[in-house]
Design a protein around this motif. Structure first.
Motif, PDB file in Angstrom:
ATOM      1  N   PHE A   4       0.817  -1.167   0.148  1.00  0.00           N
ATOM      2  CA  PHE A   4       0.244  -0.126   0.098  1.00  0.00           C
ATOM      3  C   PHE A   4       1.077   1.229  -0.090  1.00  0.00           C
ATOM      4  N   PRO A   5       0.432   2.371  -0.745  1.00  0.00           N
ATOM      5  CA  PRO A   5       1.150   3.727  -0.602  1.00  0.00           C
ATOM      6  C   PRO A   5       1.204   4.224   0.648  1.00  0.00           C
ATOM      7  N   VAL A   6       2.321   5.131   0.997  1.00  0.00           N
ATOM      8  CA  VAL A   6       2.473   5.936   1.980  1.00  0.00           C
ATOM      9  C   VAL A   6       1.584   7.392   1.670  1.00  0.00           C
ATOM     10  N   VAL A   7       0.900   7.543   2.603  1.00  0.00           N
ATOM     11  CA  VAL A   7      -0.079   8.934   2.317  1.00  0.00           C
ATOM     12  C   VAL A   7       0.407   9.829   3.464  1.00  0.00           C
ATOM     13  N   SER A   8       0.141  11.220   3.407  1.00  0.00           N
ATOM     14  CA  SER A   8       0.329  12.100   4.253  1.00  0.00           C
ATOM     15  C   SER A   8      -1.203  12.595   4.919  1.00  0.00           C
ATOM     16  N   PRO A   9      -1.972  12.546   5.600  1.00  0.00           N
ATOM     17  CA  PRO A   9      -3.190  12.643   6.103  1.00  0.00           C
ATOM     18  C   PRO A   9      -2.891  14.104   6.868  1.00  0.00           C
ATOM     19  N   THR A  11       0.013  17.181   8.611  1.00  0.00           N
ATOM     20  CA  THR A  11       1.612  17.878   8.570  1.00  0.00           C
ATOM     21  C   THR A  11       2.063  17.055   9.698  1.00  0.00           C
ATOM     22  N   ASN A  12       3.333  16.490   8.946  1.00  0.00           N
ATOM     23  CA  ASN A  12       4.610  15.803   9.592  1.00  0.00           C
ATOM     24  C   ASN A  12       3.846  14.259  10.209  1.00  0.00           C
ATOM     25  N   VAL A  13       2.662  13.713   9.666  1.00  0.00           N
ATOM     26  CA  VAL A  13       2.314  12.564   9.662  1.00  0.00           C
ATOM     27  C   VAL A  13       2.174  11.528   8.434  1.00  0.00           C
ATOM     28  N   LYS A  14       2.639  10.423   8.628  1.00  0.00           N
ATOM     29  CA  LYS A  14       2.475   9.572   7.387  1.00  0.00           C
ATOM     30  C   LYS A  14       1.739   8.267   7.611  1.00  0.00           C
ATOM     31  N   ARG A  15       0.950   7.933   6.710  1.00  0.00           N
ATOM     32  CA  ARG A  15       0.048   6.716   6.952  1.00  0.00           C
ATOM     33  C   ARG A  15       0.154   5.637   6.051  1.00  0.00           C
ATOM     34  N   GLN A  16       0.253   4.392   6.437  1.00  0.00           N
ATOM     35  CA  GLN A  16       0.321   3.157   5.529  1.00  0.00           C
ATOM     36  C   GLN A  16      -0.097   2.213   5.874  1.00  0.00           C
ATOM     37  N   VAL A  17      -1.329   1.690   5.284  1.00  0.00           N
ATOM     38  CA  VAL A  17      -1.965   0.433   5.435  1.00  0.00           C
ATOM     39  C   VAL A  17      -0.956  -0.766   5.414  1.00  0.00           C
ATOM     40  N   LEU A  18      -0.953  -1.595   6.328  1.00  0.00           N
ATOM     41  CA  LEU A  18       0.196  -2.718   6.359  1.00  0.00           C
ATOM     42  C   LEU A  18      -0.594  -4.401   5.928  1.00  0.00           C
ATOM     43  N   ALA A  19      -1.958  -4.309   6.277  1.00  0.00           N
ATOM     44  CA  ALA A  19      -2.442  -5.486   5.771  1.00  0.00           C
ATOM     45  C   ALA A  19      -4.153  -5.330   5.992  1.00  0.00           C
ATOM     46  N   ASP A  20      -5.054  -5.857   5.429  1.00  0.00           N
ATOM     47  CA  ASP A  20      -6.248  -5.852   5.629  1.00  0.00           C
ATOM     48  C   ASP A  20      -7.022  -6.947   5.158  1.00  0.00           C
ATOM     49  N   ILE A  92       1.038   1.756  15.553  1.00  0.00           N
ATOM     50  CA  ILE A  92       0.461   0.507  14.838  1.00  0.00           C
ATOM     51  C   ILE A  92      -0.956   0.495  15.406  1.00  0.00           C
ATOM     52  N   ASP A  93      -2.061   0.961  14.401  1.00  0.00           N
ATOM     53  CA  ASP A  93      -3.466   0.715  14.597  1.00  0.00           C
ATOM     54  C   ASP A  93      -4.052  -0.514  13.878  1.00  0.00           C
ATOM     55  N   ASN A  94      -4.945  -0.930  14.780  1.00  0.00           N
ATOM     56  CA  ASN A  94      -5.724  -2.041  14.152  1.00  0.00           C
ATOM     57  C   ASN A  94      -7.475  -1.490  14.163  1.00  0.00           C
ATOM     58  N   PHE A  95      -8.078  -1.611  13.084  1.00  0.00           N
ATOM     59  CA  PHE A  95      -9.614  -1.097  12.878  1.00  0.00           C
ATOM     60  C   PHE A  95     -10.128  -2.436  12.623  1.00  0.00           C
ATOM     61  N   SER A  96     -11.443  -2.531  13.143  1.00  0.00           N
ATOM     62  CA  SER A  96     -12.336  -3.548  12.916  1.00  0.00           C
ATOM     63  C   SER A  96     -13.864  -2.809  12.993  1.00  0.00           C
ATOM     64  N   PRO A  97     -14.572  -3.050  11.741  1.00  0.00           N
ATOM     65  CA  PRO A  97     -14.278  -3.753  10.518  1.00  0.00           C
ATOM     66  C   PRO A  97     -12.966  -2.765   9.848  1.00  0.00           C
ATOM     67  N   ARG A  98     -12.624  -3.178   8.687  1.00  0.00           N
ATOM     68  CA  ARG A  98     -11.649  -2.549   7.772  1.00  0.00           C
ATOM     69  C   ARG A  98     -12.035  -0.961   7.523  1.00  0.00           C
ATOM     70  N   ARG A  99     -11.275  -0.164   7.444  1.00  0.00           N
ATOM     71  CA  ARG A  99     -11.485   1.220   7.189  1.00  0.00           C
ATOM     72  C   ARG A  99     -11.375   1.325   5.730  1.00  0.00           C
ATOM     73  N   ASP A 100     -12.608   1.322   5.014  1.00  0.00           N
ATOM     74  CA  ASP A 100     -12.426   1.179   3.343  1.00  0.00           C
ATOM     75  C   ASP A 100     -11.938   2.482   2.962  1.00  0.00           C
ATOM     76  N   ASP A 101     -12.039   3.554   3.843  1.00  0.00           N
ATOM     77  CA  ASP A 101     -11.552   5.228   3.519  1.00  0.00           C
ATOM     78  C   ASP A 101     -10.156   5.150   3.440  1.00  0.00           C
ATOM     79  N   PHE A 102      -9.485   4.165   3.782  1.00  0.00           N
ATOM     80  CA  PHE A 102      -8.139   4.056   3.812  1.00  0.00           C
ATOM     81  C   PHE A 102      -7.554   3.543   2.491  1.00  0.00           C
ATOM     82  N   LEU A 103      -8.509   2.751   1.822  1.00  0.00           N
ATOM     83  CA  LEU A 103      -7.890   2.177   0.774  1.00  0.00           C
ATOM     84  C   LEU A 103      -7.910   2.843  -0.737  1.00  0.00           C
TER      85      LEU A 103
END
Length: 103
Positions: A4-9, A11-20, A92-103
């Motif tokens: 998954f790509p690294v995105v910046s939601p 300033t100075n924060v990066k987010r990357q989905v690791l698995a889903d 490291i965050d886990n979400f249940s169910p999946r955050r489709d808005d992050f895909l």
């Protein structure tokens, strides 16, 4: 395995989905500077957070809690929450169910 790509939601924060899967998602948030924020927000997903490194001040439903390496917390569905980085690090965050808005 999908990368998954690294995105910046924020300033100075990066987010990357690791698995889903449809029922669970794992996401890394890297805070690159003191003062970087995960803005207050809420969502219908249950969230668990593991502090891999750094220090953070979390606000969950109006209650503040400082956390550091090895600490964990749970955010129940619908609760307003966010954090401020006190020392650069990674969550490291886990979400249940999946955050489709992050895909």
């Amino acid at each position: 395995m999908t990368e998954f790509p690294v995105v910046s939601p924020d300033t100075n924060v990066k987010r990357q989905v690791l698995a889903d899967t449809p029922t669970l998602m794992m996401v890394a948030f890297t805070f690159e500077a003191k003062g970087a924020e995960g803005a207050l927000h809420s969502h219908p997903h249950v969230q668990s957070t593991f502090v891999e490194s750094g220090r953070f001040m979390f606000t969950i439903d109006g209650v503040q809690r400082e956390v550091g390496p090895g600490d964990t917390l749970i955010v129940e569905s619908g609760l307003e929450h966010g954090c401020v980085c006190l020392e650069p690090g990674r969550l490291i965050d886990n979400f249940s169910p999946r955050r489709d808005d992050f895909l």
